[in-house]
Structures are given as structure tokens and as C-alpha cells.
Design an enzyme around this catalytic site. Structure first.
Site, mmCIF file in Angstrom:
data_model
loop_
_atom_site.group_PDB
_atom_site.id
_atom_site.type_symbol
_atom_site.label_atom_id
_atom_site.label_comp_id
_atom_site.label_asym_id
_atom_site.label_seq_id
_atom_site.Cartn_x
_atom_site.Cartn_y
_atom_site.Cartn_z
ATOM 1 N N GLU A 88 9.754 -2.775 4.868
ATOM 2 C CA GLU A 88 10.267 -1.953 3.890
ATOM 3 C C GLU A 88 11.014 -2.800 2.626
ATOM 4 O O GLU A 88 12.303 -2.278 2.555
ATOM 5 C CB GLU A 88 11.048 -0.960 4.602
ATOM 6 C CG GLU A 88 10.554 0.030 5.402
ATOM 7 C CD GLU A 88 9.423 1.012 5.100
ATOM 8 O OE1 GLU A 88 9.026 0.983 3.777
ATOM 9 O OE2 GLU A 88 8.993 1.628 6.064
ATOM 10 N N TYR B 145 5.616 13.693 2.976
ATOM 11 C CA TYR B 145 4.709 12.810 2.224
ATOM 12 C C TYR B 145 3.249 13.221 2.571
ATOM 13 O O TYR B 145 3.052 13.340 3.923
ATOM 14 C CB TYR B 145 5.072 11.362 2.123
ATOM 15 C CG TYR B 145 6.256 10.964 1.434
ATOM 16 C CD1 TYR B 145 6.367 10.662 -0.006
ATOM 17 C CD2 TYR B 145 7.358 10.873 2.307
ATOM 18 C CE1 TYR B 145 7.626 10.245 -0.538
ATOM 19 C CE2 TYR B 145 8.692 10.780 1.780
ATOM 20 C CZ TYR B 145 8.746 10.240 0.214
ATOM 21 O OH TYR B 145 9.959 9.942 -0.295
ATOM 22 N N SER C 249 -0.720 3.775 5.046
ATOM 23 C CA SER C 249 -1.780 2.898 5.066
ATOM 24 C C SER C 249 -1.898 1.821 6.233
ATOM 25 O O SER C 249 -2.682 1.020 6.147
ATOM 26 C CB SER C 249 -1.605 2.223 3.854
ATOM 27 O OG SER C 249 -0.368 1.315 3.686
ATOM 28 N N CYS D 145 -5.592 10.177 -2.908
ATOM 29 C CA CYS D 145 -6.448 9.394 -3.736
ATOM 30 C C CYS D 145 -6.026 9.637 -5.376
ATOM 31 O O CYS D 145 -5.295 10.863 -5.535
ATOM 32 C CB CYS D 145 -7.897 9.642 -3.762
ATOM 33 S SG CYS D 145 -8.451 11.099 -4.249
ATOM 34 N N GLY E 4 0.856 -1.197 0.087
ATOM 35 C CA GLY E 4 -0.080 0.207 0.112
ATOM 36 C C GLY E 4 0.856 1.162 -0.026
ATOM 37 O O GLY E 4 1.899 1.059 0.034
#
Length: 200
Positions: free
Chosen positions: A94, A178, A25, A182, A21
Site C-alpha cells: 500500500e 469499490y 488486481s 475497464c 494496478g
């Protein structure tokens, strides 16, 4: 069948689970949840993360909501094979930062009866499939895609929009660098950024 010391190894069923994701998330949170459950079940668990990820801790895997679990930082994927011999469950966080050898490592572990749980970003900030993640998704027995919430409109977010002007693919960061968006809001932000640069 009642498991005994003699038949335990042959009864183990290896698998590869991939949790993917965008940023924020809940990938790492889900990874930690599964690993803690394995520990409660008294399974032998080893957990790994790339050595470059020192955002919250040098050794712990830490989610954005501060849930954590002890891990071993490694510089390359081959190190995981050396340290994961004979364990029941291997957790890898990660995964997008690892070399392509991680694909072979996960496959070998699963073939030898280990449950491998991998978490990673499926796309980078440009929405391009990230590192070895596409191949890991292809070979996975189970794929679990999690979603963040778009900070602009509140819908499900798939993308990690980079707030700072930096073209490096690997830029470890948090909410200052960050934000999850959407598709519509991501495209809108990119268009506005393009127009702003054109004016400058």
C-alpha cells in the site's frame, strides 16, 4: 563466485521492483509471493505496511483472497530505514498511502544493496495518479502492472470505481465500497452517476 561472509555484502545488488494496478488486481498477492520465495531462499526479509491499513489485520499484510504474511505497521516512511538495516529484501505494501519520503527511502535501500519490492495503487478512484506511486514507478528497475477483471463486462480492469458517495481520497474499503472496471464501463458508470445526481 562462492559467497563468503567477507564478500557477501559487496556482492549484493540493490533494486526497486514496483507492483501496481487497481484494487482486486492481485498486487498484494504478488508481493507476498515474491517475499515468501525470498524467505525460502533464506534471505533476510523485512516487510512493512502503513499503520492506517487495518482492514484485515493490524500486523499482517493480507490479500483479498486471504493470503497473508507478517509485517510491521509504520506511521511514516523514515521508520522503514531505521528497521531495515542490513536485510536482503524489503517488502512495502500500500505504498500510495506513504509520504513522499518513501521515494528517498527506497532509493537509499536499493543503493545500499537491498532488493526493495513495493506494491500499491497506481491511481485513485478518480483515475488520478496516487501519492508517491508515479515517482516510484519512474525510479523502479522493474515495473509489473497487474489487472483485475471488470465486474461489468469481463474484460481487463484498470480502474477502482468507488460505489459510495464519498470524496475523501483515502477511503479504505472492500467490495462494498469499490469494484474494478475497464475504461468503457468506468466512463459509463460515471456518466450514469452524473445524470442521476442531475435529476436529484
Amino acid at each position: 563466485m562462492v559467497l563468503t561472509e567477507s564478500n557477501y555484502e559487496t556482492s549484493r545488488r540493490g533494486s526497486i521492483e514496483v507492483i501496481c494496478g487497481s484494487m482486486f488486481s492481485g498486487k498484494t498477492e504478488e508481493l507476498i509471493r515474491r517475499l515468501k520465495r525470498a524467505k525460502i531462499a533464506r534471505q533476510r526479509v523485512e516487510i512493512f505496511k502503513p499503520a492506517i491499513d487495518v482492514r484485515y489485520s493490524e500486523e499482517n499484510i493480507v490479500s483479498h483472497d486471504s493470503t497473508s504474511i507478517l509485517s510491521t505497521p509504520v506511521d511514516n516512511s523514515h521508520s522503514i530505514l531505521l528497521m531495515a538495516s542490513g536485510v536482503d529484501v524489503v517488502g512495502i505494501d500500500e505504498a500510495q498511502f506513504f509520504d513522499d519520503g518513501i521515494i528517498e527511502v527506497c532509493t537509499e535501500l536499493a543503493n545500499n544493496g537491498t532488493r526493495v519490492i513495493v506494491a500499491g495503487l497506481d491511481m485513485d478512484f478518480r483515475r488520478v495518479p496516487f501519492g508517491p506511486m508515479p515517482a516510484l514507478l519512474a525510479i523502479a528497475d522493474d515495473v509489473y502492472k497487474v489487472h483485475a477483471i471488470c465486474v461489468k463486462c469481463g474484460h481487463l480492469a484498470n480502474y477502482s470505481y468507488r460505489l459510495v458517495d464519498n470524496d475523501k481520497r483515502v477511503l479504505l474499503g472492500e467490495k462494498n465500497e469499490y469494484q474494478p472496471l475497464c475504461r468503457r464501463c468506468y466512463l459509463q458508470e460515471m456518466q450514469e452517476r452524473k445524470e442521476k445526481h442531475h435529476e436529484e
